[in-house]
Design a protein around this motif. Structure first.
Motif, PDB file in Angstrom:
ATOM      1  N   TRP A  33       0.774  -1.227   0.235  1.00 26.90           N
ATOM      2  CA  TRP A  33      -0.033   0.080  -0.060  1.00 26.90           C
ATOM      3  C   TRP A  33       0.891   1.127  -0.006  1.00 26.90           C
ATOM      4  CZ3 TRP A  33      -4.789   2.470   0.075  1.00 26.90           C
ATOM      5  CH2 TRP A  33      -4.952   3.235   0.792  1.00 26.90           C
ATOM      6  N   TYR A  34       0.659   2.265  -0.845  1.00 22.68           N
ATOM      7  CA  TYR A  34       1.267   3.564  -0.897  1.00 22.68           C
ATOM      8  C   TYR A  34       0.247   4.492  -0.791  1.00 22.68           C
ATOM      9  CZ  TYR A  34       4.266   0.001  -3.608  1.00 22.68           C
ATOM     10  OH  TYR A  34       4.792  -0.928  -4.290  1.00 22.68           O
ATOM     11  N   GLN A  35       0.495   5.738   0.034  1.00 19.82           N
ATOM     12  CA  GLN A  35      -0.422   6.641   0.347  1.00 19.82           C
ATOM     13  C   GLN A  35       0.435   8.029   0.178  1.00 19.82           C
ATOM     14  OE1 GLN A  35      -2.102   5.857   4.154  1.00 19.82           O
ATOM     15  NE2 GLN A  35      -1.035   7.849   4.731  1.00 19.82           N
ATOM     16  N   GLY A  36      -0.375   9.153  -0.467  1.00 24.60           N
ATOM     17  CA  GLY A  36       0.505  10.372  -0.517  1.00 24.60           C
ATOM     18  C   GLY A  36       1.459  10.351  -1.660  1.00 24.60           C
ATOM     19  N   LEU A  37       2.638  10.667  -1.269  1.00 28.20           N
ATOM     20  CA  LEU A  37       3.603  10.941  -2.137  1.00 28.20           C
ATOM     21  C   LEU A  37       4.393   9.701  -2.582  1.00 28.20           C
ATOM     22  CD1 LEU A  37       5.308  14.268  -0.927  1.00 28.20           C
ATOM     23  CD2 LEU A  37       3.646  14.010  -2.419  1.00 28.20           C
ATOM     24  N   GLU A  38       3.900   8.694  -1.831  1.00 22.44           N
ATOM     25  CA  GLU A  38       4.767   7.202  -2.112  1.00 22.44           C
ATOM     26  C   GLU A  38       3.978   6.742  -3.447  1.00 22.44           C
ATOM     27  OE1 GLU A  38       7.245   6.048  -0.477  1.00 22.44           O
ATOM     28  OE2 GLU A  38       7.531   7.289   1.218  1.00 22.44           O
ATOM     29  N   LYS A  39       4.737   6.016  -4.312  1.00 23.41           N
ATOM     30  CA  LYS A  39       4.260   5.166  -5.308  1.00 23.41           C
ATOM     31  C   LYS A  39       5.051   3.955  -5.620  1.00 23.41           C
ATOM     32  CE  LYS A  39       1.089   8.484  -6.721  1.00 23.41           C
ATOM     33  NZ  LYS A  39       1.346   9.245  -5.632  1.00 23.41           N
ATOM     34  N   PRO A  40       4.690   3.123  -6.427  1.00 24.99           N
ATOM     35  CA  PRO A  40       5.375   1.855  -6.744  1.00 24.99           C
ATOM     36  C   PRO A  40       6.363   2.221  -7.734  1.00 24.99           C
ATOM     37  CG  PRO A  40       2.982   1.304  -7.246  1.00 24.99           C
ATOM     38  CD  PRO A  40       3.260   2.773  -6.768  1.00 24.99           C
ATOM     39  N   ASP A  41       7.511   1.286  -7.521  1.00 25.03           N
ATOM     40  CA  ASP A  41       8.658   1.590  -8.424  1.00 25.03           C
ATOM     41  C   ASP A  41       8.364   1.455  -9.942  1.00 25.03           C
ATOM     42  OD1 ASP A  41      10.481   2.018  -6.394  1.00 25.03           O
ATOM     43  OD2 ASP A  41      11.124  -0.164  -6.146  1.00 25.03           O
ATOM     44  N   ARG A  42       7.377   0.375 -10.472  1.00 23.98           N
ATOM     45  CA  ARG A  42       7.046   0.529 -11.544  1.00 23.98           C
ATOM     46  C   ARG A  42       6.429   1.696 -12.117  1.00 23.98           C
ATOM     47  NH1 ARG A  42       5.842  -5.143 -10.511  1.00 23.98           N
ATOM     48  NH2 ARG A  42       7.028  -6.511 -12.120  1.00 23.98           N
ATOM     49  N   TRP A  43       5.631   2.389 -11.187  1.00 23.15           N
ATOM     50  CA  TRP A  43       4.922   3.510 -11.617  1.00 23.15           C
ATOM     51  C   TRP A  43       5.785   4.657 -12.011  1.00 23.15           C
ATOM     52  CZ3 TRP A  43       4.525   8.640  -9.924  1.00 23.15           C
ATOM     53  CH2 TRP A  43       3.465   9.308 -10.103  1.00 23.15           C
ATOM     54  N   LYS A  44       7.119   4.608 -10.926  1.00 28.04           N
ATOM     55  CA  LYS A  44       7.982   5.764 -11.101  1.00 28.04           C
ATOM     56  C   LYS A  44       8.859   5.742 -12.337  1.00 28.04           C
ATOM     57  CE  LYS A  44       8.665   6.064  -6.054  1.00 28.04           C
ATOM     58  NZ  LYS A  44       9.702   5.888  -4.906  1.00 28.04           N
ATOM     59  N   ARG A  45       9.062   4.297 -12.780  1.00 26.99           N
ATOM     60  CA  ARG A  45       9.962   4.087 -13.939  1.00 26.99           C
ATOM     61  C   ARG A  45       9.150   4.299 -15.236  1.00 26.99           C
ATOM     62  NH1 ARG A  45      11.969  -0.479 -10.759  1.00 26.99           N
ATOM     63  NH2 ARG A  45      10.701  -1.818 -11.848  1.00 26.99           N
ATOM     64  N   GLY A  46       7.873   4.553 -15.118  1.00 26.93           N
ATOM     65  CA  GLY A  46       7.161   4.672 -16.238  1.00 26.93           C
ATOM     66  C   GLY A  46       6.790   3.449 -17.140  1.00 26.93           C
ATOM     67  N   GLU A  47       6.696   2.300 -16.212  1.00 26.31           N
ATOM     68  CA  GLU A  47       6.516   0.868 -17.082  1.00 26.31           C
ATOM     69  C   GLU A  47       4.975   0.797 -17.081  1.00 26.31           C
ATOM     70  OE1 GLU A  47       8.616  -1.860 -14.590  1.00 26.31           O
ATOM     71  OE2 GLU A  47      10.586  -1.055 -14.975  1.00 26.31           O
ATOM     72  N   ILE A  48       4.291   1.537 -16.108  1.00 25.13           N
ATOM     73  CA  ILE A  48       2.777   1.576 -16.384  1.00 25.13           C
ATOM     74  C   ILE A  48       2.174   2.951 -16.344  1.00 25.13           C
ATOM     75  CG2 ILE A  48       2.488  -0.678 -15.075  1.00 25.13           C
ATOM     76  CD1 ILE A  48       1.800   1.149 -12.772  1.00 25.13           C
ATOM     77  N   PRO A  49       0.983   2.887 -16.967  1.00 27.27           N
ATOM     78  CA  PRO A  49       0.072   4.485 -17.115  1.00 27.27           C
ATOM     79  C   PRO A  49       0.314   4.941 -15.787  1.00 27.27           C
ATOM     80  CG  PRO A  49      -0.828   2.831 -18.213  1.00 27.27           C
ATOM     81  CD  PRO A  49       0.038   1.933 -17.620  1.00 27.27           C
ATOM     82  N   LYS A  50       0.716   6.385 -15.611  1.00 28.61           N
ATOM     83  CA  LYS A  50       0.799   6.941 -14.452  1.00 28.61           C
ATOM     84  C   LYS A  50      -0.380   7.416 -13.779  1.00 28.61           C
ATOM     85  CE  LYS A  50       5.775   8.040 -14.281  1.00 28.61           C
ATOM     86  NZ  LYS A  50       6.827   9.153 -13.927  1.00 28.61           N
ATOM     87  N   TRP A  51      -1.402   6.616 -13.519  1.00 32.07           N
ATOM     88  CA  TRP A  51      -2.681   6.837 -12.927  1.00 32.07           C
ATOM     89  C   TRP A  51      -2.464   7.573 -11.603  1.00 32.07           C
ATOM     90  CZ3 TRP A  51      -6.216   2.109 -14.384  1.00 32.07           C
ATOM     91  CH2 TRP A  51      -6.479   2.002 -15.713  1.00 32.07           C
TER      92      TRP A  51
END
Length: 449
Positions: free
Chosen positions: A316-334
């Motif tokens: 679980w990530y909340q606020g400014l935290e995001k998954p690594d795949r999200w940060k690397r642009g490997e998935i759409p940045k919803w």
């Protein structure tokens, strides 16, 4: 360190057999006590403003016969809409004439959910309660066991549970569209709560920033502050607590984004993967504030294998935290989402939509025929269950387990270390600080469960 043994009378009386009650018993329709299926329910509403007003409007096809709110302004507005309803300021008085109603909607603040819900269950009333179901882990277990004993229709207010999108995701995951799921990532961008620095608060765009102690302000003339506090130790009124949703960031009254939005967002993987109690929980974030829940943090749950499920990690990530795949642009940045990672692909979803990834692999994919019932509405599902229809899908058995797991994320954050959880004995170990004060609380004199 630390060990919790649940000592509420309503749990101690339960046997081990109750803990393994069959699914057939849990899904049995509620007893109608002689009512015709075409009769309207008589409904009592506890917490009549804000979310409570919207809940009332969602069931006003039935008879709203009793209203309760500690804010007389809210109470007057509700009484104007439902002029035939009895009104009370103290919900404990509502139950003095419980023969007047069949069902109760609880829309109070988080810290009083269990206190309004438990007597309704003990009186055999159907109950709809807003999320999160309870304020802490111990209360969640008490309510879950009480609901088992009551045998009535229950529903937690996780409205997205009724959406076609959520149900389709469940069908895709359970039918093996992406193979066996071994990890799930859930993130929400809401960043209300404790920010360690002013720059973090600015980056998060928190509209409820508190960087110091709460203010002390005059009690609004239409608010019964003592009743609003309920089981919480007496403290001065503050405009930083009231009105909602300000209160939900303060540990005294709520548990921040983890328990609030976690009820909606973790709901989907919890349901799709048939999760129950995590084995270990580890959290990271800023140094815990003694009074305010964090705006940004991350929690990792480890689940053991069960049924057709392999061992699973849910983060679980909340606020400014995001998954690594999200940060690397490997998935759409919803901005908010769930990412299911399986052996044969991934599924990305949010409240309204979902997509199978990588998209080119699933261009010609045909999913299974729908096998979950579609819902007219979350509230209507509860009304139908009250009248003997199918059991609700976010009933207190399911919702109690989800609530416990979400609260354990905050317990791990506040206690530090890796929390090891034994759900049968309700014992926690492995943390840096004693977890017991975060699993249960001492109530103010005059308030007991």
């Amino acid at each position: 360190m630390g060990n919790l043994k649940l000592n509420r009378r309503s749990f101690v009386r339960r046997s081990a057999a109750a803990a393994t009650a069959t699914a057939a018993t849990l899904s049995a329709p509620a007893i109608l006590r002689g009512r015709n299926l075409n009769d309207k329910l008589n409904v009592a509403v506890i917490g009549a403003g804000g979310r409570g007003a919207r809940n009332s409007q969602s069931v006003e096809s039935e008879n709203i016969v009793a209203l309760c709110d500690v804010n007389r302004t809210n109470l007057a507005a509700a009484a104007h809409r439902y002029p035939g309803a009895r009104t009370e300021v103290d919900f404990r008085r509502l139950f003095d004439r419980s023969n007047e109603f069949d069902a109760v909607i609880v829309s109070t603040c988080e810290h009083t959910h269990a206190f309004a819900t438990l007597p309704a269950l003990q009186l055999g009333k159907h109950v709809y309660c807003e999320k999160p179901l309870t304020y802490n882990v111990e209360e969640a277990r008490v309510i879950r066991m009480a609901a088992r004993d009551a045998g009535v229709a229950t529903q937690m207010g996780t409205q997205m549970h009724a959406s076609d999108n959520y149900r389709r995701v469940v069908e895709l995951i359970r039918s093996g569209a992406i193979g066996r799921v071994r990890e799930v990532h859930v993130w929400v961008s809401r960043a209300w709560g404790w920010h360690p620095t002013e720059s973090a608060a600015r980056e998060a765009k928190d509209r409820y920033v508190i960087l110091g102690k709460p203010s002390v302000d005059p009690v609004p003339k239409n608010l019964d502050w003592d009743l609003w506090l309920g089981p919480v130790p007496d403290r001065p009124f503050s405009n930083d607590f009231f009105p909602g949703p300000k209160w939900y960031r303060w540990w005294e009254f709520g548990n921040g984004t983890m328990s609030d939005l976690g009820s909606h967002w973790i709901d989907l993987p919890f349901w799709a993967l048939e999760l129950n109690a995590p084995k270990t929980i580890q959290a990271r974030g800023p140094q815990p504030h003694p009074e305010i829940a964090p705006a940004s943090m991350q929690v990792t749950y480890q689940y053991e294998s069960g049924g057709d499920r392999t061992p699973l990690q849910l983060t679980w990530y909340q606020g400014l935290e995001k998954p690594d795949r999200w940060k690397r642009g490997e998935i759409p940045k919803w901005s908010d989402g769930h990412l299911f990672v399986g052996d044969e692909g991934m599924l990305l979803s949010d409240y309204r939509k979902h997509v199978l990834l990588p998209e080119q692999k699933f261009v010609d994919f045909q999913g299974p025929d729908p096998f979950l019932p579609r819902s007219q509405s979350h509230h209507q599902d509860w009304i139908d269950a009250c009248k003997g229809g199918p059991a609700t899908l976010s009933n207190f058995e399911y919702a109690g387990l989800l609530t416990e797991a979400n609260h354990l994320g905050n317990v791990a954050y506040r206690a530090g270390g890796e929390l090891h959880w034994d759900t049968e004995s309700m014992s926690a170990s492995g943390t840096e600080r004693d977890p017991e004060p975060f699993l249960k609380r001492q109530y103010r004199a005059g308030w007991t469960l």
